[in-house]
Scaffold this active site. Structure first.
Site, PDB file in Angstrom:
ATOM      1  CG  HIS A  95      -1.838   1.193   1.376  1.00 48.76           C
ATOM      2  ND1 HIS A  95      -3.099   1.001   1.647  1.00 48.76           N
ATOM      3  CD2 HIS A  95      -1.592   2.437   1.257  1.00 48.76           C
ATOM      4  CE1 HIS A  95      -3.866   2.169   1.790  1.00 48.76           C
ATOM      5  NE2 HIS A  95      -2.936   3.128   1.491  1.00 48.76           N
ATOM      6  CG  HIS A 131       4.532   2.661   2.612  1.00 51.82           C
ATOM      7  ND1 HIS A 131       4.121   1.458   2.008  1.00 51.82           N
ATOM      8  CD2 HIS A 131       5.849   2.458   3.079  1.00 51.82           C
ATOM      9  CE1 HIS A 131       5.125   0.797   2.291  1.00 51.82           C
ATOM     10  NE2 HIS A 131       6.114   1.188   2.678  1.00 51.82           N
TER      11      HIS A 131
HETATM   12  P1  5GP Z   1       8.355  -0.761   3.316  1.00 54.76           P
HETATM   13  O1  5GP Z   1       9.559  -2.007   3.596  1.00 54.76           O
HETATM   14  O2  5GP Z   1       7.268  -1.660   2.674  1.00 54.76           O
HETATM   15  O3  5GP Z   1       8.685   0.265   2.588  1.00 54.76           O
HETATM   16  O4  5GP Z   1       8.174  -0.347   4.722  1.00 54.76           O
HETATM   17  C1  5GP Z   1       7.056  -0.812   5.461  1.00 54.76           C
HETATM   18  C2  5GP Z   1       6.962  -0.229   6.870  1.00 54.76           C
HETATM   19  O5  5GP Z   1       5.819  -0.493   7.635  1.00 54.76           O
HETATM   20  C3  5GP Z   1       8.039  -0.936   7.561  1.00 54.76           C
HETATM   21  O6  5GP Z   1       9.016   0.197   7.978  1.00 54.76           O
HETATM   22  C4  5GP Z   1       7.606  -1.519   8.854  1.00 54.76           C
HETATM   23  O7  5GP Z   1       8.038  -1.190  10.041  1.00 54.76           O
HETATM   24  C5  5GP Z   1       5.998  -0.734   8.993  1.00 54.76           C
HETATM   25  N1  5GP Z   1       4.989  -1.465   9.427  1.00 54.76           N
HETATM   26  C6  5GP Z   1       4.384  -2.701   9.232  1.00 54.76           C
HETATM   27  N2  5GP Z   1       3.382  -3.274   9.768  1.00 54.76           N
HETATM   28  C7  5GP Z   1       3.178  -2.139  10.472  1.00 54.76           C
HETATM   29  C8  5GP Z   1       1.985  -1.789  11.699  1.00 54.76           C
HETATM   30  O8  5GP Z   1       1.272  -2.682  11.745  1.00 54.76           O
HETATM   31  N3  5GP Z   1       1.999  -0.516  12.079  1.00 54.76           N
HETATM   32  C9  5GP Z   1       3.150   0.512  11.855  1.00 54.76           C
HETATM   33  N4  5GP Z   1       2.850   1.424  12.662  1.00 54.76           N
HETATM   34  N5  5GP Z   1       3.948  -0.027  10.831  1.00 54.76           N
HETATM   35  C10 5GP Z   1       3.880  -1.017  10.416  1.00 54.76           C
HETATM   36 ZN    ZN Z   2      -4.306  -0.914   1.417  1.00 50.94          ZN
END
Ligand code: 5GP
Ligand code: ZN
Length: 116
Positions: free
Chosen positions: A97, A99
């Site tokens: 999603h 971010h």
């Molecule tokens: P990506 O690696 O997809 O760019 O980053 C995903 C981020 O989402 C990671 O830094 C991870 O710590 C964070 N994250 C994953 N699950 C949760 C959650 O349930 N709550 C929060 N606050 N952060 C999350």
């Molecule tokens: Zn979503």
């Protein structure tokens, strides 16, 4: 079944909220890698940045405005910060999603793309 960030938007999973408006939500990352580690997400589900259609791309401008507001409010507009968007598997995206990570509050280490 909705994704984990959609569940956060819907309030099914709690978060530590930093900012919210009609279009976006910002909250603290559960596993911070810097003193400030904030995620900014659109409320509409797009899997990754590549999936945002051209005619909806203004959401990205809005996200950047929100990032600036947060930086000004927290005070790291002065000291600097880093914005990261991981896209897809090679980009290291774990949550599918869109971010944006905001990292701030310390001198951040070099990242992969800068290494020779
Ligand atoms: P990506 O690696 O997809 O760019 O980053 C995903 C981020 O989402 C990671 O830094 C991870 O710590 C964070 N994250 C994953 N699950 C949760 C959650 O349930 N709550 C929060 N606050 N952060 C999350
Ligand atoms: Zn979503």
């Amino acid at each position: 079944m909705s994704c984990i960030f959609c569940k956060i938007i819907d309030g099914e999973i709690p978060c530590s909220k930093v900012y919210e408006d009609d279009l976006v939500l910002a909250f603290n990352d559960i596993n911070p890698v810097a003193p400030y580690h904030i995620l900014v997400i659109p409320k509409k589900h797009y899997e990754s940045i590549i999936d945002i259609p051209e005619n909806e791309m203004e959401i990205v401008g809005h996200i950047h405005n929100v990032i600036n507001k947060i930086a000004n409010k927290k005070g790291f507009n002065e000291t600097g910060f880093r914005i990261i968007n991981n896209c897809g598997d090679d980009g290291g995206q774990e949550v599918k999603h869109v971010h944006y990570h905001i990292l701030a509050g310390k001198k951040l280490p070099m990242y992969e793309a800068e290494k020779k």
